[in-house]
Design a protein around this motif. Structure first.
Motif, PDB file in Angstrom:
ATOM      1  N   UNK A   5     -45.389  24.063 -11.632  1.00 34.76           N
ATOM      2  CA  UNK A   5     -44.850  23.186 -12.682  1.00 34.76           C
ATOM      3  C   UNK A   5     -43.598  22.466 -12.199  1.00 34.76           C
ATOM      4  N   UNK A   6     -42.726  23.200 -11.499  1.00 36.02           N
ATOM      5  CA  UNK A   6     -41.491  22.593 -10.992  1.00 36.02           C
ATOM      6  C   UNK A   6     -41.810  21.602  -9.878  1.00 36.02           C
ATOM      7  N   UNK A   7     -42.780  21.927  -9.038  1.00 34.07           N
ATOM      8  CA  UNK A   7     -43.193  21.010  -7.971  1.00 34.07           C
ATOM      9  C   UNK A   7     -43.694  19.691  -8.561  1.00 34.07           C
ATOM     10  N   UNK A   8     -44.502  19.776  -9.603  1.00 40.04           N
ATOM     11  CA  UNK A   8     -44.977  18.561 -10.268  1.00 40.04           C
ATOM     12  C   UNK A   8     -43.810  17.782 -10.873  1.00 40.04           C
ATOM     13  N   UNK A   9     -42.857  18.498 -11.482  1.00 37.21           N
ATOM     14  CA  UNK A   9     -41.724  17.846 -12.118  1.00 37.21           C
ATOM     15  C   UNK A   9     -40.857  17.118 -11.102  1.00 37.21           C
TER      16      UNK A   9
END
Length: 533
Positions: free
Chosen positions: A206-210
Protein backbone atom coordinates in the motif's frame (compact mmCIF):
# COMPACT_ATOMS: atom_id res chain seq x y z
CA UNK A 1 19.16 -3.42 -10.91
CA UNK A 2 22.58 -1.94 -11.67
CA UNK A 3 25.31 -1.88 -14.25
CA UNK A 4 26.87 -5.08 -12.99
CA UNK A 5 23.99 -7.36 -13.79
CA UNK A 6 24.36 -10.93 -15.01
CA UNK A 7 26.68 -11.15 -18.00
CA UNK A 8 25.45 -14.33 -19.61
CA UNK A 9 24.95 -14.79 -23.36
CA UNK A 10 27.60 -12.23 -24.28
CA UNK A 11 28.26 -11.89 -28.00
CA UNK A 12 30.82 -9.77 -29.81
CA UNK A 13 29.95 -7.81 -32.91
CA UNK A 14 32.10 -5.87 -35.30
CA UNK A 15 35.17 -6.69 -33.22
CA UNK A 16 37.61 -6.30 -36.14
CA UNK A 17 36.43 -2.80 -37.00
CA UNK A 18 36.38 -1.77 -33.35
CA UNK A 19 39.83 -3.22 -32.79
CA UNK A 20 41.20 -0.70 -35.28
CA UNK A 21 39.47 2.13 -33.45
CA UNK A 22 40.85 0.87 -30.14
CA UNK A 23 44.40 0.83 -31.54
CA UNK A 24 43.92 4.39 -32.80
CA UNK A 25 42.66 5.67 -29.45
CA UNK A 26 45.25 3.75 -27.47
CA UNK A 27 48.07 5.21 -29.56
CA UNK A 28 47.02 8.78 -28.87
CA UNK A 29 47.34 9.56 -32.58
CA UNK A 30 45.33 12.55 -33.70
CA UNK A 31 44.89 14.13 -30.30
CA UNK A 32 48.40 14.10 -28.91
CA UNK A 33 50.07 12.34 -26.03
CA UNK A 34 50.01 8.87 -24.56
CA UNK A 35 46.90 7.28 -23.11
CA UNK A 36 45.92 5.16 -20.16
CA UNK A 37 43.31 2.48 -20.85
CA UNK A 38 40.54 1.42 -18.46
CA UNK A 39 38.36 -1.60 -19.33
CA UNK A 40 34.88 -2.40 -18.05
CA UNK A 41 32.46 -5.07 -19.22
CA UNK A 42 30.57 -2.59 -21.41
CA UNK A 43 33.06 0.16 -22.23
CA UNK A 44 36.68 1.13 -22.77
CA UNK A 45 37.95 4.48 -21.51
CA UNK A 46 41.12 6.18 -22.68
CA UNK A 47 42.64 8.87 -20.48
CA UNK A 48 44.78 11.41 -22.30
CA UNK A 49 45.84 14.71 -20.82
CA UNK A 50 42.80 16.45 -19.43
CA UNK A 51 40.34 14.35 -21.43
CA UNK A 52 38.71 10.95 -21.11
CA UNK A 53 37.44 9.25 -24.28
CA UNK A 54 34.87 6.51 -23.79
CA UNK A 55 33.59 4.00 -26.34
CA UNK A 56 31.03 1.26 -25.85
CA UNK A 57 32.28 -2.27 -26.44
CA UNK A 58 30.91 -4.09 -29.50
CA UNK A 59 29.14 -6.73 -27.37
CA UNK A 60 25.66 -8.01 -26.69
CA UNK A 61 24.52 -9.12 -23.26
CA UNK A 62 21.13 -10.53 -22.36
CA UNK A 63 20.30 -7.16 -20.81
CA UNK A 64 22.28 -4.69 -22.95
CA UNK A 65 22.71 -4.67 -26.75
CA UNK A 66 25.80 -2.84 -28.01
CA UNK A 67 26.16 -4.92 -31.16
CA UNK A 68 25.93 -2.13 -33.76
CA UNK A 69 27.52 1.27 -34.21
CA UNK A 70 24.05 2.85 -34.24
CA UNK A 71 23.07 1.24 -30.92
CA UNK A 72 26.34 2.28 -29.32
CA UNK A 73 25.80 5.82 -30.59
CA UNK A 74 22.29 5.90 -29.10
CA UNK A 75 23.50 4.83 -25.66
CA UNK A 76 26.39 7.29 -25.66
CA UNK A 77 23.96 10.07 -26.53
CA UNK A 78 21.69 8.95 -23.70
CA UNK A 79 24.62 8.84 -21.28
CA UNK A 80 25.52 12.40 -22.23
CA UNK A 81 21.91 13.53 -21.88
CA UNK A 82 21.52 11.99 -18.41
CA UNK A 83 24.74 13.38 -17.01
CA UNK A 84 25.58 16.67 -18.70
CA UNK A 85 23.07 18.78 -16.77
CA UNK A 86 24.01 17.28 -13.39
CA UNK A 87 27.78 17.02 -13.97
CA UNK A 88 28.49 19.69 -16.61
CA UNK A 89 32.15 20.00 -15.64
CA UNK A 90 32.71 16.34 -16.61
CA UNK A 91 30.61 15.68 -19.71
CA UNK A 92 31.45 17.46 -22.98
CA UNK A 93 30.13 15.86 -26.16
CA UNK A 94 29.70 12.76 -28.31
CA UNK A 95 31.96 12.74 -31.36
CA UNK A 96 32.60 10.32 -34.23
CA UNK A 97 35.74 8.39 -35.04
CA UNK A 98 36.00 8.65 -38.84
CA UNK A 99 38.06 7.17 -41.65
CA UNK A 100 39.31 9.95 -43.85
CA UNK A 101 39.85 9.68 -47.58
CA UNK A 102 43.51 8.83 -47.10
CA UNK A 103 42.53 5.83 -44.97
CA UNK A 104 43.69 7.26 -41.65
CA UNK A 105 41.46 7.59 -38.60
CA UNK A 106 40.55 10.85 -36.90
CA UNK A 107 38.48 12.13 -34.03
CA UNK A 108 35.66 14.09 -35.68
CA UNK A 109 35.74 15.70 -39.10
CA UNK A 110 34.71 14.46 -42.56
CA UNK A 111 34.81 10.76 -43.40
CA UNK A 112 33.04 7.47 -42.84
CA UNK A 113 31.95 6.99 -39.23
CA UNK A 114 33.52 3.88 -37.67
CA UNK A 115 32.63 4.47 -34.03
CA UNK A 116 31.31 7.06 -31.58
CA UNK A 117 33.13 8.33 -28.52
CA UNK A 118 31.95 10.20 -25.42
CA UNK A 119 34.37 13.01 -24.62
CA UNK A 120 34.71 13.92 -20.95
CA UNK A 121 36.95 16.05 -18.78
CA UNK A 122 39.23 14.06 -16.53
CA UNK A 123 39.08 14.36 -12.77
CA UNK A 124 41.55 12.94 -10.24
CA UNK A 125 40.69 9.47 -9.00
CA UNK A 126 41.18 10.71 -5.44
CA UNK A 127 38.10 12.93 -5.93
CA UNK A 128 35.79 9.89 -6.10
CA UNK A 129 33.93 9.24 -2.86
CA UNK A 130 35.13 5.64 -2.84
CA UNK A 131 38.74 6.86 -2.74
CA UNK A 132 37.94 9.52 -0.16
CA UNK A 133 36.20 6.92 2.02
CA UNK A 134 39.18 4.56 1.77
CA UNK A 135 41.90 7.18 2.16
CA UNK A 136 40.66 9.50 4.90
CA UNK A 137 37.02 8.68 5.57
CA UNK A 138 33.95 10.87 5.09
CA UNK A 139 33.76 13.63 7.66
CA UNK A 140 30.56 15.22 8.93
CA UNK A 141 30.74 18.26 6.65
CA UNK A 142 31.14 16.13 3.53
CA UNK A 143 28.40 13.71 4.58
CA UNK A 144 25.95 16.60 5.00
CA UNK A 145 26.91 17.95 1.58
CA UNK A 146 26.36 14.51 0.02
CA UNK A 147 22.85 14.21 1.41
CA UNK A 148 21.87 17.70 0.27
CA UNK A 149 23.41 17.19 -3.17
CA UNK A 150 21.51 13.95 -3.81
CA UNK A 151 18.27 15.56 -2.63
CA UNK A 152 18.73 18.31 -5.21
CA UNK A 153 19.58 15.70 -7.84
CA UNK A 154 16.32 13.85 -7.15
CA UNK A 155 14.27 17.04 -7.06
CA UNK A 156 15.47 17.81 -10.59
CA UNK A 157 14.80 14.25 -11.82
CA UNK A 158 11.67 13.82 -13.96
CA UNK A 159 8.65 12.02 -12.47
CA UNK A 160 7.62 8.77 -14.16
CA UNK A 161 4.12 7.27 -14.13
CA UNK A 162 5.13 3.78 -13.04
CA UNK A 163 4.07 1.60 -10.12
CA UNK A 164 6.81 1.41 -7.49
CA UNK A 165 5.39 -1.83 -6.09
CA UNK A 166 5.66 -3.51 -9.49
CA UNK A 167 9.22 -2.26 -9.98
CA UNK A 168 10.36 -3.74 -6.66
CA UNK A 169 8.53 -7.00 -7.32
CA UNK A 170 10.37 -7.33 -10.64
CA UNK A 171 13.70 -6.93 -8.88
CA UNK A 172 12.83 -9.58 -6.28
CA UNK A 173 11.72 -11.90 -9.11
CA UNK A 174 15.04 -11.48 -10.90
CA UNK A 175 17.03 -12.00 -7.71
CA UNK A 176 15.15 -15.24 -7.12
CA UNK A 177 15.82 -16.42 -10.68
CA UNK A 178 19.53 -15.60 -10.51
CA UNK A 179 20.03 -17.01 -7.01
CA UNK A 180 18.46 -20.31 -8.11
CA UNK A 181 20.86 -20.50 -11.05
CA UNK A 182 23.81 -20.17 -8.68
CA UNK A 183 23.10 -23.44 -6.92
CA UNK A 184 25.45 -24.16 -4.03
CA UNK A 185 27.36 -20.93 -4.59
CA UNK A 186 24.78 -19.26 -2.36
CA UNK A 187 23.64 -21.05 0.77
CA UNK A 188 20.18 -21.50 2.19
CA UNK A 189 20.02 -17.86 3.35
CA UNK A 190 19.35 -16.81 -0.26
CA UNK A 191 16.04 -18.67 -0.32
CA UNK A 192 15.22 -17.31 3.10
CA UNK A 193 15.95 -13.79 1.89
CA UNK A 194 13.61 -14.16 -1.09
CA UNK A 195 10.77 -15.44 1.09
CA UNK A 196 11.22 -12.73 3.71
CA UNK A 197 11.61 -9.90 1.19
CA UNK A 198 8.41 -10.99 -0.59
CA UNK A 199 6.58 -10.94 2.75
CA UNK A 200 7.86 -7.45 3.58
CA UNK A 201 7.05 -6.28 0.04
CA UNK A 202 3.49 -7.57 0.42
CA UNK A 203 3.07 -5.90 3.81
CA UNK A 204 4.28 -2.57 2.41
CA UNK A 205 2.52 -2.69 -0.97
CA UNK A 206 0.00 0.00 0.00
CA UNK A 207 2.82 2.40 0.87
CA UNK A 208 4.71 1.47 -2.30
CA UNK A 209 1.64 2.33 -4.37
CA UNK A 210 1.18 5.59 -2.45
CA UNK A 211 4.78 6.63 -3.09
CA UNK A 212 4.08 6.20 -6.80
CA UNK A 213 0.95 8.33 -6.67
CA UNK A 214 2.81 11.04 -4.77
CA UNK A 215 5.46 11.48 -7.46
CA UNK A 216 8.42 9.70 -5.90
CA UNK A 217 9.00 7.37 -8.85
CA UNK A 218 11.48 9.26 -11.00
CA UNK A 219 14.10 8.78 -13.64
CA UNK A 220 16.87 8.52 -11.04
CA UNK A 221 20.57 7.76 -11.22
CA UNK A 222 20.09 4.01 -10.92
CA UNK A 223 23.65 3.19 -9.84
CA UNK A 224 24.25 5.59 -6.98
CA UNK A 225 27.16 4.19 -4.99
CA UNK A 226 30.40 5.74 -3.75
CA UNK A 227 32.32 5.12 -7.00
CA UNK A 228 29.76 7.11 -8.96
CA UNK A 229 29.94 10.31 -6.94
CA UNK A 230 32.86 12.71 -7.33
CA UNK A 231 33.67 15.86 -5.36
CA UNK A 232 34.13 18.78 -7.76
CA UNK A 233 34.81 22.21 -6.36
CA UNK A 234 33.77 20.92 -2.95
CA UNK A 235 30.40 19.73 -4.26
CA UNK A 236 29.54 15.97 -4.27
CA UNK A 237 28.41 15.33 -7.85
CA UNK A 238 26.67 12.14 -9.08
CA UNK A 239 27.88 10.95 -12.49
CA UNK A 240 27.76 7.87 -14.75
CA UNK A 241 24.01 7.35 -14.33
CA UNK A 242 22.60 4.07 -15.59
CA UNK A 243 21.80 4.65 -19.26
CA UNK A 244 21.14 1.30 -20.93
CA UNK A 245 17.71 0.51 -19.49
CA UNK A 246 15.12 3.18 -18.73
CA UNK A 247 13.06 0.88 -16.53
CA UNK A 248 16.08 -0.02 -14.40
CA UNK A 249 16.98 3.65 -14.10
CA UNK A 250 13.45 4.49 -12.95
CA UNK A 251 12.74 3.90 -9.27
CA UNK A 252 11.67 5.39 -5.97
CA UNK A 253 14.05 8.19 -5.04
CA UNK A 254 14.53 6.57 -1.63
CA UNK A 255 15.50 3.29 -3.31
CA UNK A 256 18.07 5.24 -5.35
CA UNK A 257 19.48 6.75 -2.15
CA UNK A 258 19.46 3.34 -0.45
CA UNK A 259 22.32 2.11 -2.66
CA UNK A 260 24.63 4.77 -1.25
CA UNK A 261 23.44 4.24 2.32
CA UNK A 262 23.98 0.49 2.01
CA UNK A 263 27.44 1.04 0.49
CA UNK A 264 28.45 3.25 3.42
CA UNK A 265 26.99 0.84 5.96
CA UNK A 266 28.84 -2.09 4.40
CA UNK A 267 32.11 -0.20 4.83
CA UNK A 268 31.38 0.31 8.53
CA UNK A 269 30.54 3.97 7.94
CA UNK A 270 27.18 4.06 9.70
CA UNK A 271 27.79 7.53 11.12
CA UNK A 272 28.21 9.31 7.76
CA UNK A 273 25.34 7.21 6.36
CA UNK A 274 23.07 8.61 9.07
CA UNK A 275 24.20 12.16 8.37
CA UNK A 276 23.54 11.64 4.64
CA UNK A 277 20.01 10.42 5.39
CA UNK A 278 19.22 13.32 7.71
CA UNK A 279 20.70 15.91 5.36
CA UNK A 280 18.79 14.38 2.45
CA UNK A 281 15.42 14.83 4.13
CA UNK A 282 16.34 18.23 5.52
CA UNK A 283 16.92 19.37 1.93
CA UNK A 284 14.21 17.31 0.22
CA UNK A 285 11.26 17.84 2.57
CA UNK A 286 10.99 19.52 5.93
CA UNK A 287 7.69 17.65 6.46
CA UNK A 288 8.45 13.94 6.82
CA UNK A 289 4.85 12.78 6.34
CA UNK A 290 5.68 11.24 2.97
CA UNK A 291 9.27 10.23 3.78
CA UNK A 292 8.71 6.52 3.15
CA UNK A 293 11.02 5.54 6.01
CA UNK A 294 9.07 2.31 6.56
CA UNK A 295 10.35 1.20 3.12
CA UNK A 296 14.00 1.83 3.88
CA UNK A 297 14.84 -1.59 5.43
CA UNK A 298 13.44 -3.35 2.36
CA UNK A 299 15.25 -1.01 -0.02
CA UNK A 300 18.55 -1.42 1.81
CA UNK A 301 18.11 -5.18 1.89
CA UNK A 302 17.46 -5.46 -1.84
CA UNK A 303 20.48 -3.28 -2.62
CA UNK A 304 22.69 -5.55 -0.49
CA UNK A 305 21.24 -8.66 -2.15
CA UNK A 306 22.04 -7.24 -5.58
CA UNK A 307 25.64 -6.82 -4.46
CA UNK A 308 25.58 -10.47 -3.38
CA UNK A 309 24.46 -11.49 -6.86
CA UNK A 310 27.08 -9.35 -8.60
CA UNK A 311 29.94 -10.63 -6.44
CA UNK A 312 28.97 -14.28 -6.94
CA UNK A 313 28.86 -13.78 -10.70
CA UNK A 314 32.18 -11.96 -10.73
CA UNK A 315 33.81 -14.51 -8.43
CA UNK A 316 33.09 -17.23 -11.00
CA UNK A 317 35.56 -15.66 -13.45
CA UNK A 318 37.85 -13.64 -11.16
CA UNK A 319 41.32 -14.60 -9.98
CA UNK A 320 40.39 -13.67 -6.41
CA UNK A 321 37.12 -15.58 -6.56
CA UNK A 322 37.37 -17.10 -3.09
CA UNK A 323 37.78 -13.68 -1.49
CA UNK A 324 34.87 -12.30 -3.52
CA UNK A 325 32.65 -15.17 -2.41
CA UNK A 326 33.36 -14.19 1.16
CA UNK A 327 32.32 -10.64 0.35
CA UNK A 328 29.17 -11.93 -1.38
CA UNK A 329 28.14 -13.83 1.75
CA UNK A 330 28.80 -10.73 3.87
CA UNK A 331 26.43 -8.75 1.64
CA UNK A 332 23.80 -11.49 1.97
CA UNK A 333 24.07 -11.43 5.76
CA UNK A 334 23.71 -7.66 5.58
CA UNK A 335 20.58 -8.05 3.43
CA UNK A 336 19.08 -10.44 5.96
CA UNK A 337 19.92 -8.17 8.89
CA UNK A 338 18.06 -5.23 7.33
CA UNK A 339 14.90 -7.35 7.28
CA UNK A 340 15.13 -8.13 11.00
CA UNK A 341 12.77 -5.77 12.87
CA UNK A 342 14.58 -3.33 15.15
CA UNK A 343 13.10 -1.73 18.30
CA UNK A 344 11.81 1.78 17.68
CA UNK A 345 13.17 4.32 20.15
CA UNK A 346 12.44 7.95 20.96
CA UNK A 347 15.54 9.48 22.53
CA UNK A 348 14.89 12.99 23.84
CA UNK A 349 17.96 15.08 24.57
CA UNK A 350 17.61 18.22 26.67
CA UNK A 351 19.95 20.76 28.20
CA UNK A 352 20.85 24.42 28.03
CA UNK A 353 22.82 26.06 25.23
CA UNK A 354 26.38 24.81 24.89
CA UNK A 355 25.86 21.50 26.71
CA UNK A 356 26.35 19.60 23.44
CA UNK A 357 22.83 18.40 22.60
CA UNK A 358 23.27 18.42 18.82
CA UNK A 359 26.84 17.13 18.98
CA UNK A 360 25.77 14.15 21.07
CA UNK A 361 22.69 13.57 18.91
CA UNK A 362 24.72 13.49 15.69
CA UNK A 363 27.32 11.20 17.21
CA UNK A 364 24.87 8.62 18.62
CA UNK A 365 22.09 8.68 15.99
CA UNK A 366 23.56 5.94 13.77
CA UNK A 367 23.49 3.51 16.69
CA UNK A 368 19.78 3.81 17.43
CA UNK A 369 17.05 1.78 15.73
CA UNK A 370 17.02 0.51 12.17
CA UNK A 371 19.87 1.38 9.80
CA UNK A 372 21.18 3.89 9.15
CA UNK A 373 19.94 5.13 12.51
CA UNK A 374 17.57 7.66 14.03
CA UNK A 375 16.16 10.78 12.42
CA UNK A 376 17.59 13.81 14.21
CA UNK A 377 14.83 16.37 14.77
CA UNK A 378 16.27 19.63 16.05
CA UNK A 379 14.32 22.56 17.46
CA UNK A 380 16.86 25.12 16.19
CA UNK A 381 16.25 24.00 12.61
CA UNK A 382 12.47 23.69 13.06
CA UNK A 383 12.25 27.25 14.40
CA UNK A 384 13.93 28.62 11.26
CA UNK A 385 11.70 26.49 9.04
CA UNK A 386 8.55 27.81 10.73
CA UNK A 387 9.67 31.37 10.05
CA UNK A 388 10.72 30.54 6.47
CA UNK A 389 14.41 31.21 7.07
CA UNK A 390 17.53 29.31 6.12
CA UNK A 391 18.88 27.34 9.14
CA UNK A 392 21.99 29.55 9.27
CA UNK A 393 20.03 32.81 9.27
CA UNK A 394 20.34 34.58 12.64
CA UNK A 395 17.00 35.38 14.25
CA UNK A 396 16.36 38.34 16.49
CA UNK A 397 14.10 38.49 19.51
CA UNK A 398 11.04 38.11 17.27
CA UNK A 399 12.10 34.51 16.61
CA UNK A 400 12.11 33.61 20.30
CA UNK A 401 8.77 34.84 21.57
CA UNK A 402 6.76 32.40 23.73
CA UNK A 403 4.34 31.95 20.84
CA UNK A 404 7.10 31.01 18.35
CA UNK A 405 8.73 28.71 20.87
CA UNK A 406 5.42 26.93 21.52
CA UNK A 407 4.87 26.49 17.78
CA UNK A 408 8.42 25.17 17.43
CA UNK A 409 7.89 22.49 20.07
CA UNK A 410 4.56 21.54 18.50
CA UNK A 411 6.33 21.18 15.15
CA UNK A 412 9.14 18.93 16.37
CA UNK A 413 6.73 16.73 18.34
CA UNK A 414 4.55 16.40 15.24
CA UNK A 415 7.57 15.39 13.18
CA UNK A 416 8.61 12.86 15.81
CA UNK A 417 5.16 11.26 15.74
CA UNK A 418 5.29 11.01 11.93
CA UNK A 419 8.68 9.29 11.95
CA UNK A 420 7.73 6.88 14.73
CA UNK A 421 4.55 5.95 12.84
CA UNK A 422 6.81 4.90 9.97
CA UNK A 423 8.65 2.52 12.30
CA UNK A 424 11.79 4.61 12.45
CA UNK A 425 13.58 5.88 15.55
CA UNK A 426 13.90 9.54 16.51
CA UNK A 427 16.21 11.81 18.45
CA UNK A 428 14.32 14.87 19.69
CA UNK A 429 16.90 17.62 20.23
CA UNK A 430 15.63 20.67 22.15
CA UNK A 431 16.22 22.44 25.48
CA UNK A 432 13.23 20.75 27.19
CA UNK A 433 13.80 23.24 29.96
CA UNK A 434 10.71 22.49 32.06
CA UNK A 435 8.78 19.48 33.30
CA UNK A 436 5.86 20.06 30.90
CA UNK A 437 8.12 19.97 27.86
CA UNK A 438 9.79 16.79 29.06
CA UNK A 439 6.46 15.16 29.85
CA UNK A 440 5.15 16.03 26.39
CA UNK A 441 8.14 14.26 24.82
CA UNK A 442 7.48 11.16 26.91
CA UNK A 443 3.81 11.18 25.87
CA UNK A 444 4.84 10.90 22.21
CA UNK A 445 6.60 7.62 22.91
CA UNK A 446 3.69 6.35 24.98
CA UNK A 447 1.24 7.10 22.16
CA UNK A 448 3.53 5.45 19.60
CA UNK A 449 4.06 2.38 21.79
CA UNK A 450 7.84 2.66 21.54
CA UNK A 451 10.69 2.83 24.03
CA UNK A 452 11.58 6.21 25.50
CA UNK A 453 14.85 7.48 26.89
CA UNK A 454 15.23 11.01 28.26
CA UNK A 455 18.69 12.52 28.74
CA UNK A 456 19.52 15.85 30.35
CA UNK A 457 22.98 17.21 29.51
CA UNK A 458 24.67 19.63 31.86
CA UNK A 459 28.03 21.36 32.08
CA UNK A 460 29.58 24.34 33.82
CA UNK A 461 28.73 27.85 32.64
CA UNK A 462 32.39 28.52 31.81
CA UNK A 463 32.50 25.44 29.60
CA UNK A 464 29.31 26.43 27.83
CA UNK A 465 30.55 29.98 27.23
CA UNK A 466 33.78 28.65 25.75
CA UNK A 467 31.91 26.36 23.38
CA UNK A 468 29.51 29.07 22.25
CA UNK A 469 32.41 31.45 21.54
CA UNK A 470 34.16 28.95 19.26
CA UNK A 471 31.07 27.55 17.53
CA UNK A 472 31.12 27.76 13.74
CA UNK A 473 28.11 28.40 11.47
CA UNK A 474 25.15 26.65 13.09
CA UNK A 475 21.36 26.74 13.31
CA UNK A 476 21.57 27.75 16.98
CA UNK A 477 21.43 31.49 17.70
CA UNK A 478 22.56 31.12 21.31
CA UNK A 479 25.27 33.57 22.42
CA UNK A 480 26.95 34.43 25.70
CA UNK A 481 23.94 36.48 26.83
CA UNK A 482 21.69 33.43 26.45
CA UNK A 483 24.17 31.20 28.30
CA UNK A 484 24.46 33.62 31.23
CA UNK A 485 20.68 34.01 31.47
CA UNK A 486 20.24 30.22 31.49
CA UNK A 487 22.85 29.84 34.22
CA UNK A 488 20.26 30.97 36.76
CA UNK A 489 17.40 28.90 35.32
CA UNK A 490 15.82 25.98 37.17
CA UNK A 491 14.67 23.05 35.01
CA UNK A 492 12.56 21.71 37.87
CA UNK A 493 12.32 18.14 39.09
CA UNK A 494 14.43 16.01 36.79
CA UNK A 495 13.43 12.41 36.02
CA UNK A 496 15.65 12.15 32.95
CA UNK A 497 19.17 10.73 33.07
CA UNK A 498 21.63 13.47 33.96
CA UNK A 499 24.91 13.36 32.01
CA UNK A 500 27.90 15.60 32.61
CA UNK A 501 29.32 16.88 29.30
CA UNK A 502 32.32 18.73 30.70
CA UNK A 503 34.26 15.62 29.70
CA UNK A 504 35.25 14.35 26.24
CA UNK A 505 32.70 13.34 23.64
CA UNK A 506 33.80 9.73 23.91
CA UNK A 507 33.16 9.70 27.66
CA UNK A 508 29.82 11.47 27.28
CA UNK A 509 28.70 9.03 24.59
CA UNK A 510 29.71 6.11 26.77
CA UNK A 511 27.45 7.48 29.48
CA UNK A 512 24.62 7.97 26.96
CA UNK A 513 25.01 4.40 25.76
CA UNK A 514 24.76 3.09 29.29
CA UNK A 515 21.33 4.71 29.61
CA UNK A 516 20.09 2.76 26.60
CA UNK A 517 19.33 -0.92 26.93
CA UNK A 518 21.86 -3.04 25.01
CA UNK A 519 19.24 -4.22 22.50
CA UNK A 520 18.49 -0.63 21.46
CA UNK A 521 21.89 0.30 20.11
CA UNK A 522 24.56 -1.28 17.94
CA UNK A 523 28.33 -1.08 18.22
CA UNK A 524 29.34 -1.20 14.55
CA UNK A 525 31.60 1.83 14.81
CA UNK A 526 34.16 3.04 17.33
CA UNK A 527 33.77 6.71 18.14
CA UNK A 528 36.87 8.88 18.09
CA UNK A 529 37.61 11.11 21.05
CA UNK A 530 36.90 14.82 20.78
CA UNK A 531 35.36 17.53 22.88
CA UNK A 532 31.62 17.87 23.21
CA UNK A 533 30.50 20.95 21.25
Amino acid sequence: MGKNRQKSHVKTSGSAAQAEVIRFLESGAGFGGSTQRIDTHGAIIFLTGDRALKIKRAVKYDYMDLSTVAKRHTLLDRELELNKSTAPSIYRSVMPIVRRKDGTLALDGPGDVLEWVLVMNCFPAKAELAHIADDCGIDDALALKIGASIARYHTASPVRNLDGAALIEEIIDELERVFRSMGEAINVEASDFIARSRKVWSDLSVILHQRSRNGHIRRCHGDLHLRNIVVIGGVPTPFDALEFDERLGTCDTLYDLAFLLMDLDHRGMGHPANLVLNAYFSEACSDLTDAGLSLLPLYLSIRAAIRTMVDVQTAAVAADGIEMMGEARAYLMQAMDYLDPKPTVLLAIGGYSGTGKSTVARAIAHKIGAAPGAMHIRSDVARKTLLHHDPLTHLGAEGYTPEVTARTYDAIRHQARIVLEQGHSVILDAVHGNADARRAAEDIATDAGCDFVGIWLESKTATRLARISTRGPDASDADSTVVIRQAGADPGAMQWHRIDTDRSLEEALSAVSMTLNPHKITDKQTLGESDVG
